[in-house]
Design a protein around this motif. Sequence first.
Motif, short mmCIF file in Angstrom:
data_model
loop_
_atom_site.label_atom_id
_atom_site.label_comp_id
_atom_site.label_asym_id
_atom_site.label_seq_id
_atom_site.Cartn_x
_atom_site.Cartn_y
_atom_site.Cartn_z
N SER A 43 -6.56 1.16 4.54
CA SER A 43 -7.96 0.74 4.52
C SER A 43 -8.20 -0.26 5.62
O SER A 43 -7.32 -1.08 5.95
CB SER A 43 -8.31 0.13 3.16
OG SER A 43 -9.60 -0.45 3.20
N THR A 76 0.83 -1.21 0.00
CA THR A 76 0.00 0.00 0.00
C THR A 76 0.87 1.26 0.00
O THR A 76 0.61 2.21 -0.74
CB THR A 76 -0.93 0.00 1.23
OG1 THR A 76 -1.84 -1.11 1.12
CG2 THR A 76 -1.72 1.29 1.33
N ASN A 124 -4.11 4.53 -0.09
CA ASN A 124 -4.48 4.96 1.24
C ASN A 124 -4.72 3.74 2.14
O ASN A 124 -5.19 2.69 1.65
CB ASN A 124 -5.75 5.80 1.20
CG ASN A 124 -5.55 7.09 0.46
OD1 ASN A 124 -4.44 7.60 0.34
ND2 ASN A 124 -6.63 7.66 -0.08
N ASN A 181 -10.18 -2.64 5.28
CA ASN A 181 -10.47 -3.88 4.58
C ASN A 181 -9.16 -4.59 4.26
O ASN A 181 -8.42 -4.18 3.36
CB ASN A 181 -11.26 -3.62 3.29
CG ASN A 181 -12.58 -2.95 3.56
OD1 ASN A 181 -13.31 -3.36 4.46
ND2 ASN A 181 -12.90 -1.91 2.81
#
Length: 282
Positions: free
Chosen positions: A279, A271, A277, A281
Motif C-alpha cells: 500500500s 505486510t 497487499n 499508505n
Amino acid sequence: MKDFKGKTAVITGAGNGFGAEFAKECAAREMKLVLADIDLADLQKTKELVAGMGAEVVAVVTDVSIYEEVEKLAKTAVDTFGSVDLLFNNAGVVVPGPIWEIPAKDFDWIMSVNVNGIFYGLRAFIPIMLKQDTPCHIVNTASVAGLLSTPGMVAYHTSKHASVSLSETTYLSLQAQNSKIKMSVFCPGFVQTDLHHSDRHRPERFAITPEEPYFQSASYKAGLERARHVIETGIPIDSIGMSVFTAIEDEKFYILTHPQYHPIIGKRVKTILEGENPSINF
C-alpha cells in the motif's frame, strides 16, 4: 577488519559523493588507494585531495558496467600495491519515472551500473582476496530503497533490492566456506550527494536521445526535481565515512543511516508475513 594502515583500498564511484568520502577516510587511516570513476575530472579531484593528505594513490578511469574495465581495475590494484584488502563497490546512478514510461535503455543503464557493477566487482576481486587468505572487507553501496518500496522510482528500487540480495547471498556463500572476507551492504537514506546529477555520467551507449518523448515529459522533469529536493535536503555527507568505517571495524553487515525508516522497513516485512497487499499508505 580493524587494521587499516598500509593496506590497500579500491573504491569505485570515487569521483564524488560517498566514494570521495570513503577515500578521505581511507587516507586518514594511511591506506593505499586505487580510485575508479567514469568521470576523469571528478576522479582527478579526489586523487589530488587524498594525495594532499599523504596517501599513495592511483586513479583508473573505469566504467563499472563493462566487466573488462573492472578486471583491468583489479589488475592495476594488484600490480601497483600487491594486494586488495578493502573494496567499496560504490558506483551508482538513478533514473526516475514509472516503468511504463522510462525508455528500455534507461532501465538497462541503471541495472548495468547498480547491479552488474557490483557483480563485476565481486567477481573480479573476491578471487584475489580468497587467494590472499587474509582479513578483507567488501562494502557494497545499495540504498534504503533496497529495503522498502515506494512509487515513482521503480527502476531505482529494483536495482537496489537486487544489490541488497546480491550482497546477502554473496556474504552467506563466503561464510559457507569459512572465508576471512567480511562484507557490508550500505543502505543510506537521503544524503547530500551528487546522485541527482547522474545523467552527466552516462556513457555514449546510454546517452539521452533528445527526440525520445520521455525526456520531454512531465514525469521525467518531476522525477528530476524530486531527486534534487530530497538529496539537497538530505543529511550532511561529512559524517558518512566515519560511520561506515565503524561498521567495518565491528563487522556489521547492514549499515543504515536513517532510523526514521526502520518502521517502514518493518511494516514491509509485516505486510509480507501477514499476506497483505502493498500500500502507498505508510
